[in-house]
Design a protein around this motif. Sequence first.
Motif, PDB file in Angstrom:
ATOM      1  N   ASP A 185       7.782   4.775 -17.287  1.00 38.22           N
ATOM      2  CA  ASP A 185       8.774   4.943 -18.345  1.00 38.22           C
ATOM      3  C   ASP A 185      10.093   4.328 -17.872  1.00 38.22           C
ATOM      4  O   ASP A 185      10.170   3.731 -16.793  1.00 38.22           O
ATOM      5  CB  ASP A 185       8.930   6.416 -18.744  1.00 38.22           C
ATOM      6  N   ALA A 186      11.150   4.474 -18.659  1.00 39.17           N
ATOM      7  CA  ALA A 186      12.444   3.857 -18.340  1.00 39.17           C
ATOM      8  C   ALA A 186      13.021   4.381 -17.028  1.00 39.17           C
ATOM      9  O   ALA A 186      13.766   3.671 -16.340  1.00 39.17           O
ATOM     10  CB  ALA A 186      13.429   4.097 -19.478  1.00 39.17           C
ATOM     11  N   ALA A 187      12.647   5.592 -16.653  1.00 41.03           N
ATOM     12  CA  ALA A 187      13.159   6.179 -15.405  1.00 41.03           C
ATOM     13  C   ALA A 187      12.296   5.806 -14.208  1.00 41.03           C
ATOM     14  O   ALA A 187      12.582   6.215 -13.091  1.00 41.03           O
ATOM     15  CB  ALA A 187      13.236   7.700 -15.555  1.00 41.03           C
TER      16      ALA A 187
END
Length: 85
Positions: free
Chosen positions: A8-10
Amino acid sequence: MSVQFVLDAAGKQTAVLVPIREWERIQKSLQKPAAAKKAAAPGAAAKERFKEEFREAVREMKLMEAGKIPKYPLHQLLAELDNEP
């Protein structure tokens, strides 16, 4: 095996991409323990059959006590048991 991870974006892993052949192998290996357990416990079917027959006997006793089916003599029961395999 070329496994790919989806992030994911993290940067946290959220999914895995596995080649189809590897996925099929994984599925087969997950199914084997259940089949092996059944094969390892050959008495399991006999145990289940005994439990069902016992439940049926209890149902019949209750029906006899309620007068819904006729009672039969002990000698008849013993004769039936002698004739079973």
